[in-house]
Design a protein around this motif. Structure first.
Motif, PDB file in Angstrom:
ATOM      1  N   ASN A 178      -4.948 194.210 -57.689  1.00  0.00           N
ATOM      2  CA  ASN A 178      -6.416 194.026 -57.691  1.00  0.00           C
ATOM      3  C   ASN A 178      -6.827 192.590 -57.418  1.00  0.00           C
ATOM      4  OD1 ASN A 178      -6.974 196.744 -58.280  1.00  0.00           O
ATOM      5  ND2 ASN A 178      -6.440 196.331 -60.425  1.00  0.00           N
ATOM      6  N   LYS A 179      -6.206 191.967 -56.410  1.00  0.00           N
ATOM      7  CA  LYS A 179      -6.545 190.603 -56.037  1.00  0.00           C
ATOM      8  C   LYS A 179      -7.305 190.619 -54.717  1.00  0.00           C
ATOM      9  CE  LYS A 179      -4.258 188.673 -59.419  1.00  0.00           C
ATOM     10  NZ  LYS A 179      -4.891 187.871 -60.450  1.00  0.00           N
ATOM     11  N   ARG A 180      -8.270 189.713 -54.636  1.00  0.00           N
ATOM     12  CA  ARG A 180      -9.070 189.618 -53.412  1.00  0.00           C
ATOM     13  C   ARG A 180      -8.250 188.988 -52.290  1.00  0.00           C
ATOM     14  NH1 ARG A 180     -13.727 185.439 -52.608  1.00  0.00           N
ATOM     15  NH2 ARG A 180     -14.485 186.296 -50.639  1.00  0.00           N
ATOM     16  N   LEU A 181      -8.481 189.451 -51.053  1.00  0.00           N
ATOM     17  CA  LEU A 181      -7.740 188.939 -49.894  1.00  0.00           C
ATOM     18  C   LEU A 181      -8.704 188.502 -48.792  1.00  0.00           C
ATOM     19  CD1 LEU A 181      -5.094 188.632 -48.136  1.00  0.00           C
ATOM     20  CD2 LEU A 181      -5.426 191.028 -47.471  1.00  0.00           C
ATOM     21  N   ILE A 182      -8.491 187.262 -48.290  1.00  0.00           N
ATOM     22  CA  ILE A 182      -9.164 186.852 -47.045  1.00  0.00           C
ATOM     23  C   ILE A 182      -8.058 186.759 -46.006  1.00  0.00           C
ATOM     24  CG2 ILE A 182     -10.458 185.042 -45.841  1.00  0.00           C
ATOM     25  CD1 ILE A 182     -11.818 184.301 -48.437  1.00  0.00           C
ATOM     26  N   HIS A 183      -8.112 187.621 -45.006  1.00  0.00           N
ATOM     27  CA  HIS A 183      -7.032 187.671 -44.014  1.00  0.00           C
ATOM     28  C   HIS A 183      -7.505 187.121 -42.663  1.00  0.00           C
ATOM     29  CE1 HIS A 183      -3.254 189.030 -42.310  1.00  0.00           C
ATOM     30  NE2 HIS A 183      -3.970 189.303 -41.222  1.00  0.00           N
ATOM     31  N   PHE A 184      -6.691 186.242 -42.083  1.00  0.00           N
ATOM     32  CA  PHE A 184      -7.030 185.681 -40.776  1.00  0.00           C
ATOM     33  C   PHE A 184      -6.521 186.564 -39.659  1.00  0.00           C
ATOM     34  CE2 PHE A 184      -9.199 181.587 -40.798  1.00  0.00           C
ATOM     35  CZ  PHE A 184      -9.429 181.508 -42.165  1.00  0.00           C
ATOM     36  N   SER A 185      -7.476 187.141 -38.913  1.00  0.00           N
ATOM     37  CA  SER A 185      -7.157 187.916 -37.720  1.00  0.00           C
ATOM     38  C   SER A 185      -7.442 187.020 -36.527  1.00  0.00           C
ATOM     39  CB  SER A 185      -7.989 189.191 -37.710  1.00  0.00           C
ATOM     40  OG  SER A 185      -7.688 189.969 -36.568  1.00  0.00           O
ATOM     41  N   THR A 186      -8.035 187.548 -35.476  1.00  0.00           N
ATOM     42  CA  THR A 186      -8.306 186.759 -34.268  1.00  0.00           C
ATOM     43  C   THR A 186      -9.396 187.406 -33.424  1.00  0.00           C
ATOM     44  OG1 THR A 186      -7.377 186.033 -32.164  1.00  0.00           O
ATOM     45  CG2 THR A 186      -6.401 187.990 -33.119  1.00  0.00           C
ATOM     46  N   CYS A 187     -10.089 186.576 -32.637  1.00  0.00           N
ATOM     47  CA  CYS A 187     -11.064 187.114 -31.677  1.00  0.00           C
ATOM     48  C   CYS A 187     -10.338 187.908 -30.594  1.00  0.00           C
ATOM     49  CB  CYS A 187     -11.848 185.980 -31.038  1.00  0.00           C
ATOM     50  SG  CYS A 187     -10.794 184.834 -30.140  1.00  0.00           S
ATOM     51  N   GLU A 188      -9.031 187.663 -30.497  1.00  0.00           N
ATOM     52  CA  GLU A 188      -8.281 188.329 -29.426  1.00  0.00           C
ATOM     53  C   GLU A 188      -8.195 189.847 -29.638  1.00  0.00           C
ATOM     54  OE1 GLU A 188      -5.356 185.733 -27.814  1.00  0.00           O
ATOM     55  OE2 GLU A 188      -4.178 187.415 -27.097  1.00  0.00           O
ATOM     56  N   VAL A 189      -8.522 190.332 -30.856  1.00  0.00           N
ATOM     57  CA  VAL A 189      -8.515 191.789 -31.063  1.00  0.00           C
ATOM     58  C   VAL A 189      -9.530 192.479 -30.149  1.00  0.00           C
ATOM     59  CG1 VAL A 189      -7.671 191.796 -33.458  1.00  0.00           C
ATOM     60  CG2 VAL A 189     -10.129 191.736 -33.015  1.00  0.00           C
ATOM     61  N   TYR A 190     -10.521 191.743 -29.666  1.00  0.00           N
ATOM     62  CA  TYR A 190     -11.485 192.352 -28.727  1.00  0.00           C
ATOM     63  C   TYR A 190     -10.844 192.557 -27.356  1.00  0.00           C
ATOM     64  CZ  TYR A 190     -15.193 191.100 -32.054  1.00  0.00           C
ATOM     65  OH  TYR A 190     -15.990 190.992 -33.160  1.00  0.00           O
ATOM     66  N   GLY A 191      -9.822 191.750 -27.038  1.00  0.00           N
ATOM     67  CA  GLY A 191      -9.162 191.860 -25.739  1.00  0.00           C
ATOM     68  C   GLY A 191     -10.085 191.433 -24.620  1.00  0.00           C
ATOM     69  N   LYS A 192     -10.146 192.272 -23.587  1.00  0.00           N
ATOM     70  CA  LYS A 192     -10.991 191.937 -22.435  1.00  0.00           C
ATOM     71  C   LYS A 192     -12.399 192.489 -22.634  1.00  0.00           C
ATOM     72  CE  LYS A 192      -7.048 192.328 -19.385  1.00  0.00           C
ATOM     73  NZ  LYS A 192      -6.767 191.914 -18.011  1.00  0.00           N
ATOM     74  N   THR A 193     -13.376 191.922 -21.936  1.00  0.00           N
ATOM     75  CA  THR A 193     -14.744 192.437 -22.060  1.00  0.00           C
ATOM     76  C   THR A 193     -14.911 193.711 -21.216  1.00  0.00           C
ATOM     77  OG1 THR A 193     -15.550 191.146 -20.188  1.00  0.00           O
ATOM     78  CG2 THR A 193     -15.697 190.105 -22.358  1.00  0.00           C
ATOM     79  N   ILE A 194     -15.884 194.527 -21.591  1.00  0.00           N
ATOM     80  CA  ILE A 194     -16.180 195.734 -20.806  1.00  0.00           C
ATOM     81  C   ILE A 194     -16.569 195.299 -19.394  1.00  0.00           C
ATOM     82  CG2 ILE A 194     -17.561 197.861 -20.689  1.00  0.00           C
ATOM     83  CD1 ILE A 194     -18.404 197.374 -23.573  1.00  0.00           C
ATOM     84  N   GLY A 195     -17.333 194.177 -19.334  1.00  0.00           N
ATOM     85  CA  GLY A 195     -17.828 193.673 -18.044  1.00  0.00           C
ATOM     86  C   GLY A 195     -16.712 193.336 -17.070  1.00  0.00           C
ATOM     87  N   SER A 196     -15.538 192.978 -17.592  1.00  0.00           N
ATOM     88  CA  SER A 196     -14.455 192.566 -16.687  1.00  0.00           C
ATOM     89  C   SER A 196     -13.953 193.727 -15.838  1.00  0.00           C
ATOM     90  CB  SER A 196     -13.294 191.948 -17.477  1.00  0.00           C
ATOM     91  OG  SER A 196     -12.620 192.944 -18.216  1.00  0.00           O
ATOM     92  N   TYR A 197     -14.287 194.954 -16.247  1.00  0.00           N
ATOM     93  CA  TYR A 197     -13.852 196.129 -15.467  1.00  0.00           C
ATOM     94  C   TYR A 197     -14.897 196.569 -14.442  1.00  0.00           C
ATOM     95  CZ  TYR A 197      -9.798 196.431 -18.442  1.00  0.00           C
ATOM     96  OH  TYR A 197      -8.614 196.143 -19.068  1.00  0.00           O
ATOM     97  N   LEU A 198     -16.046 195.901 -14.449  1.00  0.00           N
ATOM     98  CA  LEU A 198     -17.092 196.235 -13.470  1.00  0.00           C
ATOM     99  C   LEU A 198     -16.770 195.565 -12.137  1.00  0.00           C
ATOM    100  CD1 LEU A 198     -20.228 195.556 -15.734  1.00  0.00           C
ATOM    101  CD2 LEU A 198     -19.478 197.796 -14.893  1.00  0.00           C
ATOM    102  N   PRO A 199     -17.306 196.104 -11.015  1.00  0.00           N
ATOM    103  CA  PRO A 199     -17.102 195.411  -9.741  1.00  0.00           C
ATOM    104  C   PRO A 199     -17.616 193.977  -9.823  1.00  0.00           C
ATOM    105  CG  PRO A 199     -18.173 197.542  -9.416  1.00  0.00           C
ATOM    106  CD  PRO A 199     -18.093 197.322 -10.893  1.00  0.00           C
ATOM    107  N   LYS A 200     -16.940 193.059  -9.108  1.00  0.00           N
ATOM    108  CA  LYS A 200     -17.256 191.617  -9.196  1.00  0.00           C
ATOM    109  C   LYS A 200     -18.733 191.325  -8.940  1.00  0.00           C
ATOM    110  CE  LYS A 200     -13.234 189.118  -9.653  1.00  0.00           C
ATOM    111  NZ  LYS A 200     -12.792 189.995 -10.725  1.00  0.00           N
ATOM    112  N   ASP A 201     -19.363 192.124  -8.032  1.00  0.00           N
ATOM    113  CA  ASP A 201     -20.760 191.821  -7.690  1.00  0.00           C
ATOM    114  C   ASP A 201     -21.760 192.667  -8.492  1.00  0.00           C
ATOM    115  OD1 ASP A 201     -20.045 194.193  -6.626  1.00  0.00           O
ATOM    116  OD2 ASP A 201     -20.768 193.793  -4.578  1.00  0.00           O
ATOM    117  N   SER A 202     -21.297 193.379  -9.529  1.00  0.00           N
ATOM    118  CA  SER A 202     -22.223 194.216 -10.294  1.00  0.00           C
ATOM    119  C   SER A 202     -23.194 193.354 -11.104  1.00  0.00           C
ATOM    120  CB  SER A 202     -21.439 195.118 -11.257  1.00  0.00           C
ATOM    121  OG  SER A 202     -22.331 195.695 -12.179  1.00  0.00           O
ATOM    122  N   PRO A 203     -24.515 193.645 -10.993  1.00  0.00           N
ATOM    123  CA  PRO A 203     -25.497 192.875 -11.774  1.00  0.00           C
ATOM    124  C   PRO A 203     -25.315 193.084 -13.281  1.00  0.00           C
ATOM    125  CG  PRO A 203     -26.558 194.690 -10.583  1.00  0.00           C
ATOM    126  CD  PRO A 203     -25.134 194.645 -10.121  1.00  0.00           C
TER     127      PRO A 203
END
Ligand code: NAD
Ligand code: UDP
Length: 389
Positions: free
Chosen positions: A131-156
């Motif tokens: 019953n001890k509190r935990l602060i765990h360090f993860s990473t922003c890298e869990v998001y991986g790539k953005t959804i936008g990166s899979y869109l065509p290069k010229d997509s608005p």
């Protein structure tokens, strides 16, 4: 410097002094967090790590006013029976221990997965069972790539923030294929996040998960050949610092077009202290901690670091300040990259009222002043030594 008088939390309640078991206390983030806790609060630290070079100044001399509030335990959490006892002695455990340099993710994927998932398991288990509190360090890298990166290069739609802003409770985690071993780290971090979340849901573990977005500042990583291996590849701040100190061009991996947001370590540590001292607001949450205003491409970072370093060192920049290098040549087979990392700040702002303050220029100026002061002389001497034949 030490805390005096009653300190209040964000809801006006007195903060009780606590004992913190800090695993990975001897690293970059750990060293800054130890300083903050010792200098500004009455809390005690059980500091666990394999190394203590970055917190030596806090451990000696023993006459310092904070000396009785920090205790260093040299141990490897992979195999040390003292771990559970130390967690039990503390009110809160903060787990920072990890292999977390991208050059390792594709070249040492087994060590990376073990370090970020398997080795963290007993920490979670002991916290939950006791019953001890935990602060765990993860990473922003869990998001991986953005959804936008899979869109065509010229997509608005690529300009639409909903395709790239990373939000704790809604963004998906998008990793490359298995042979892109870069993602071994992100995937291991994601699974430990899910395990911690499940321990919270099923067994009532009180947890907070931190997702750092490129925290940088003094004491980050090492300078190859000076206080780390000559062939070692640290994270970008130390790679570029090393190049600047040695008057070599900065290497832009695959053209340096990936984007990052950088936050000053001292701003980010303020956020961690708020989490430590406001459990009612922090428990059960996953927090992005970054500075959305400090976005640059890696190429722009290289240009700015070159300019700032010239200012702090008084040396003119090289005529050819940067060179391009392929990721295969720089990191080896299996490297891949996060394209863009902008944190959504709503949750941390609402829960803890935290906002980053320091601009990229200012944080680079103080960090490169530190790098110059700490390493310039050692580099000069290393360069002037005759090479053994
Ligand atoms: P760091 O490498 O400087 O610190 C990690 C510390 O953990 C080191 O001192 C290391 O010796 C220790 N450690 C590793 N394995 C251990 C073990 N088995 N037993 C005992 N000690 C062990 O890294 P950092 O930048 O301070 O990162 C701390 C945490 O934050 C990591 O979990 C990392 O994944 C996460 N993180 C940091 C950043 C950042 O911007 N710095 C970004 C994303 C995530
Ligand atoms: N990078 C680079 N040159 C270097 C080191 C890193 O161009 O000498 C790039 C790397 O490919 C990535 C970014 O800088 O796109 C940030 O790398 P870092 O190692 O700091 O970690 P990351 O943010 O990817 O976790």
């Amino acid at each position: 410097m030490a805390a005096t008088g009653t300190r209040l939390d964000l809801d006006g309640r007195p903060i009780k002094p606590m004992t913190i078991c800090m695993i990975g206390a001897g690293g970059f983030i750990g060293s800054h967090l130890c300083e903050k806790v010792l200098f500004e609060t009455p809390h005690k630290i059980l500091a666990l790590d394999v190394y203590n070079d970055k917190i030596k100044h806090l451990l000696e001399p023993e006459t310092q006013t904070w000396a009785d509030r920090i205790q260093f335990h040299r141990l490897n959490i992979k195999h040390d029976s003292r771990l559970e006892g130390l967690i039990k002695m503390a009110d809160l455990t903060i787990n920072l221990a990890a292999i977390c340099t991208p050059a390792d993710y594709n070249t040492r994927p087994l060590d990376t997965i073990y370090s970020n998932f398997i080795d963290a398991l007993p920490v979670v288990k002991y916290c939950s069972e006791n019953n001890k509190r935990l602060i765990h360090f993860s990473t922003c890298e869990v998001y991986g790539k953005t959804i936008g990166s899979y869109l065509p290069k010229d997509s608005p739609l690529r300009q639409d923030p909903s395709y790239y802003i990373l939000k704790e409770d809604t963004s998906p985690c998008i990793f490359g294929s298995i042979e892109k071993q870069r993602w071994s780290y992100a995937c291991a971090k994601q699974l430990i996040e899910r395990l911690i979340y499940a321990e919270g849901a099923e067994n009532g573990l009180e947890f907070t998960i931190v997702r750092p977005f490129n925290w940088i500042g003094p004491r980050m990583d090492f300078i190859p050949g000076i206080d780390g291996p000559s062939e070692g590849v640290p994270r970008v701040l130390a790679c570029f610092s090393n190049n600047l100190l040695r008057r070599q061009p900065l290497k832009l991996v695959d053209g340096g077009q990936s984007q990052r947001t950088f936050v000053y370590i001292k701003d980010a540590i303020e956020a961690v202290l708020l989490m430590i001292e406001n459990p009612a607001r922090a428990n059960g949450h996953i927090f992005n901690v970054g500075n959305p205003n400090n976005e640059v491409t890696v190429q722009q970072l290289a240009e700015m670091m070159t300019e700032v370093y010239s200012k702090v060192s008084g040396e003119p920049p090289l005529e050819t300040a940067t060179i391009d290098v392929s990721s295969k040549e720089f990191y080896g087979e299996g490297y891949d990259d996060s394209d863009k990392r902008i944190p959504d700040m709503t949750i941390i702002n609402t829960q803890l009222g935290w906002n980053p303050k320091t601009s990229l220029w200012d944080l680079l100026e103080s960090t490169l002043t530190y790098q110059h002061r700490t390493y310039a002389e050692a580099i000069k001497q290393a360069i002037s030594k005759p090479v053994a034949s």
